[in-house]
Design an enzyme around this catalytic site. Structure first.
Site, PDB file in Angstrom:
ATOM      1  N   LYS A   9      41.954  36.438  44.484  1.00 26.94           N
ATOM      2  CA  LYS A   9      42.323  37.186  45.876  1.00 26.94           C
ATOM      3  C   LYS A   9      41.911  38.567  45.714  1.00 26.94           C
ATOM      4  O   LYS A   9      42.630  39.100  44.822  1.00 26.94           O
ATOM      5  CB  LYS A   9      43.466  36.464  46.224  1.00 26.94           C
ATOM      6  CG  LYS A   9      43.604  35.256  46.887  1.00 26.94           C
ATOM      7  CD  LYS A   9      44.788  34.627  47.336  1.00 26.94           C
ATOM      8  CE  LYS A   9      44.902  33.317  47.958  1.00 26.94           C
ATOM      9  NZ  LYS A   9      46.292  33.046  48.209  1.00 26.94           N
ATOM     10  N   LYS A  13      39.953  46.430  44.144  1.00 24.65           N
ATOM     11  CA  LYS A  13      41.599  46.060  43.763  1.00 24.65           C
ATOM     12  C   LYS A  13      41.460  45.553  42.487  1.00 24.65           C
ATOM     13  O   LYS A  13      40.654  44.641  42.126  1.00 24.65           O
ATOM     14  CB  LYS A  13      41.899  45.275  44.883  1.00 24.65           C
ATOM     15  CG  LYS A  13      41.695  45.765  46.274  1.00 24.65           C
ATOM     16  CD  LYS A  13      42.113  44.797  47.211  1.00 24.65           C
ATOM     17  CE  LYS A  13      41.701  45.371  48.567  1.00 24.65           C
ATOM     18  NZ  LYS A  13      42.008  44.343  49.821  1.00 24.65           N
ATOM     19  N   GLU A  17      49.095  43.297  52.222  1.00 29.94           N
ATOM     20  CA  GLU A  17      48.249  42.353  51.329  1.00 29.94           C
ATOM     21  C   GLU A  17      49.032  40.910  51.312  1.00 29.94           C
ATOM     22  O   GLU A  17      50.011  40.725  51.104  1.00 29.94           O
ATOM     23  CB  GLU A  17      48.291  42.932  50.006  1.00 29.94           C
ATOM     24  CG  GLU A  17      46.930  44.007  49.733  1.00 29.94           C
ATOM     25  CD  GLU A  17      45.764  43.300  49.612  1.00 29.94           C
ATOM     26  OE1 GLU A  17      45.659  41.979  49.459  1.00 29.94           O
ATOM     27  OE2 GLU A  17      44.405  43.912  49.727  1.00 29.94           O
ATOM     28  N   ASP A  18      47.704  40.125  50.638  1.00 28.46           N
ATOM     29  CA  ASP A  18      48.307  38.570  50.105  1.00 28.46           C
ATOM     30  C   ASP A  18      47.894  38.214  48.575  1.00 28.46           C
ATOM     31  O   ASP A  18      48.361  37.463  48.276  1.00 28.46           O
ATOM     32  CB  ASP A  18      47.569  37.629  51.061  1.00 28.46           C
ATOM     33  CG  ASP A  18      46.125  37.354  50.861  1.00 28.46           C
ATOM     34  OD1 ASP A  18      45.507  38.647  50.893  1.00 28.46           O
ATOM     35  OD2 ASP A  18      45.574  36.236  50.643  1.00 28.46           O
ATOM     36  N   THR A  24      40.875  33.279  55.947  1.00 22.41           N
ATOM     37  CA  THR A  24      39.551  33.282  55.241  1.00 22.41           C
ATOM     38  C   THR A  24      39.833  32.837  53.836  1.00 22.41           C
ATOM     39  O   THR A  24      38.874  32.303  53.056  1.00 22.41           O
ATOM     40  CB  THR A  24      38.819  34.430  55.653  1.00 22.41           C
ATOM     41  OG1 THR A  24      39.386  35.480  55.687  1.00 22.41           O
ATOM     42  CG2 THR A  24      37.748  34.257  56.830  1.00 22.41           C
ATOM     43  N   SER A  58      39.506  45.851  53.230  1.00 20.57           N
ATOM     44  CA  SER A  58      39.036  44.649  52.641  1.00 20.57           C
ATOM     45  C   SER A  58      37.844  44.868  51.766  1.00 20.57           C
ATOM     46  O   SER A  58      36.889  45.572  51.895  1.00 20.57           O
ATOM     47  CB  SER A  58      38.557  43.547  53.651  1.00 20.57           C
ATOM     48  OG  SER A  58      38.137  42.637  53.435  1.00 20.57           O
ATOM     49  N   ALA A  59      37.723  43.953  50.542  1.00 18.09           N
ATOM     50  CA  ALA A  59      36.733  44.115  49.531  1.00 18.09           C
ATOM     51  C   ALA A  59      35.595  43.400  50.114  1.00 18.09           C
ATOM     52  O   ALA A  59      34.503  43.200  49.439  1.00 18.09           O
ATOM     53  CB  ALA A  59      37.002  43.375  48.412  1.00 18.09           C
ATOM     54  N   ASP A  85      44.682  44.270  54.789  1.00 15.53           N
ATOM     55  CA  ASP A  85      43.715  43.557  53.968  1.00 15.53           C
ATOM     56  C   ASP A  85      43.360  42.498  55.133  1.00 15.53           C
ATOM     57  O   ASP A  85      43.966  42.550  56.164  1.00 15.53           O
ATOM     58  CB  ASP A  85      44.414  42.608  52.702  1.00 15.53           C
ATOM     59  CG  ASP A  85      43.239  41.718  52.264  1.00 15.53           C
ATOM     60  OD1 ASP A  85      42.345  42.063  51.877  1.00 15.53           O
ATOM     61  OD2 ASP A  85      43.894  40.598  51.912  1.00 15.53           O
ATOM     62  N   LEU A  86      42.032  41.667  54.741  1.00 15.96           N
ATOM     63  CA  LEU A  86      41.401  40.794  56.037  1.00 15.96           C
ATOM     64  C   LEU A  86      41.974  39.436  55.480  1.00 15.96           C
ATOM     65  O   LEU A  86      42.687  38.888  56.157  1.00 15.96           O
ATOM     66  CB  LEU A  86      40.094  41.077  56.008  1.00 15.96           C
ATOM     67  CG  LEU A  86      39.387  40.023  57.072  1.00 15.96           C
ATOM     68  CD1 LEU A  86      39.738  40.248  58.496  1.00 15.96           C
ATOM     69  CD2 LEU A  86      37.883  40.378  56.772  1.00 15.96           C
ATOM     70  N   ASP A  87      41.253  39.046  54.317  1.00  9.82           N
ATOM     71  CA  ASP A  87      41.271  37.671  53.930  1.00  9.82           C
ATOM     72  C   ASP A  87      42.658  37.136  53.635  1.00  9.82           C
ATOM     73  O   ASP A  87      43.181  37.767  52.577  1.00  9.82           O
ATOM     74  CB  ASP A  87      40.432  37.341  52.804  1.00  9.82           C
ATOM     75  CG  ASP A  87      38.810  37.540  53.236  1.00  9.82           C
ATOM     76  OD1 ASP A  87      38.497  36.969  54.252  1.00  9.82           O
ATOM     77  OD2 ASP A  87      38.279  38.289  52.396  1.00  9.82           O
TER      78      ASP A  87
HETATM   79  C1  G6P Z   1      38.409  39.661  49.559  1.00  9.27           C
HETATM   80  C2  G6P Z   1      38.739  38.166  49.029  1.00  9.27           C
HETATM   81  C3  G6P Z   1      37.944  37.810  47.879  1.00  9.27           C
HETATM   82  C4  G6P Z   1      36.432  37.929  48.151  1.00  9.27           C
HETATM   83  C5  G6P Z   1      36.395  39.476  48.382  1.00  9.27           C
HETATM   84  C6  G6P Z   1      34.636  39.629  48.432  1.00  9.27           C
HETATM   85  O1  G6P Z   1      38.806  40.435  48.629  1.00  9.27           O
HETATM   86  O2  G6P Z   1      40.157  38.286  48.933  1.00  9.27           O
HETATM   87  O3  G6P Z   1      38.240  36.442  47.812  1.00  9.27           O
HETATM   88  O4  G6P Z   1      35.666  37.619  46.761  1.00  9.27           O
HETATM   89  O5  G6P Z   1      36.869  39.842  49.405  1.00  9.27           O
HETATM   90  O6  G6P Z   1      34.454  39.070  49.714  1.00  9.27           O
HETATM   91  P1  G6P Z   1      32.806  38.841  50.258  1.00  9.27           P
HETATM   92  O7  G6P Z   1      32.833  38.026  51.465  1.00  9.27           O
HETATM   93  O8  G6P Z   1      32.136  40.190  50.101  1.00  9.27           O
HETATM   94  O9  G6P Z   1      32.188  37.861  49.165  1.00  9.27           O
HETATM   95 MG    MG Z   2      43.485  39.085  51.020  1.00  7.66          MG
END
Ligand code: G6P
Ligand code: MG
Length: 220
Positions: free
Chosen positions: A44, A146, A170-171, A16, A115-116, A8-10
């Site tokens: 998240k 997710k 993942e977090d 972030t 990542s979403a 995952d990224l964030d």
């Molecule tokens: C990740 C984060 C979420 C965020 C989603 C969409 O999954 O954990 O907090 O809402 O991405 O991100 P975006 O940058 O497309 O709004």
């Molecule tokens: Mg995350």
């Protein structure tokens, strides 16, 4: 044999997750909706539109806005978020992550991003990691977010590995569910109570070394 690690990224590669929280809180303040840290855990891993829906639902405001007004609110949050992520540099890669990515590359273990976030390519560019990932799933191509496993299954497909040969990191609670349902080995980063469904939890990225990953993989 371990063939891929899908991240995952964030909150995993960089912090972030904190910027998403700040940006949602700013929008929440304007709408008179208090977003607590505990509620933020439920956001998240959840995409932008669904996050807004959950926030509005906190104060029964889902019906108070038309579809286009909701789209404008989501854009407002994102515009602010984008100004926050402009400041990101390679220094913001979370501790231990660069070393882990280098080691995985040396060992020919594939690296994927699940990542979403539609901002993921921008963030990777700021971090100097655009070339590091062997594949990045485009969340716009997915049917479900997710906790559905689709994004992790898609990452495995793009890397031509099977979920049984892969680890997901993942977090988010929703992300751990997605990894588990993809039948991959799940590693959580953060609070072991929140992430109790993960196969293993480390409290910070510092503990996520290549050595640790090998140990976990051998003993799973
Ligand atoms: C990740 C984060 C979420 C965020 C989603 C969409 O999954 O954990 O907090 O809402 O991405 O991100 P975006 O940058 O497309 O709004
Ligand atoms: Mg995350």
């Amino acid at each position: 044999m371990l063939k891929a690690v899908i991240f995952d990224l964030d909150g995993v590669i960089t912090d972030t997750a904190a910027f998403h929280f700040i940006a949602w809180q700013k929008l929440g303040n304007k709408l008179g909706i208090n977003i607590t840290e505990a509620f933020n855990e439920e956001l998240k891993g959840v995409d932008r539109t669904e996050s807004l829906r959950r926030i509005l639902a906190l104060e029964n405001q889902e019906q108070a806005f038309s579809t286009s007004e909701k789209a404008a609110l989501a854009t407002e949050k994102n515009d602010f978020y984008v100004t926050l992520i402009e400041e990101i540099t390679p220094v913001d890669i979370l501790p231990g992550i660069s070393e882990l990515l280098d080691k995985l590359k040396q060992q020919n273990i594939k690296i994927g991003l699940a990542s979403a976030s539609k901002n993921a390519p921008t963030i990777l560019a700021h971090l100097g990691l655009s070339e590091t990932f062997d594949t990045i799933v485009d969340p716009a191509t997915l049917k479900k977010g997710k906790p559905d496993p689709e994004i992790f299954i898609q990452a495995c497909k793009q890397l031509a590995v099977s979920p049984a040969e892969s680890i997901g990191v993942e977090d988010a609670y929703s992300g751990i569910q997605a990894i588990n349902d993809a039948t991959m080995y799940s590693i959580g980063i953060g609070d072991s109570k929140t992430l109790n469904e993960a196969n293993y939890v480390v409290s910070t990225t510092r503990e996520l070394t290549y050595k640790k990953i090998c140990e976990l993989w051998q003993n799973k």
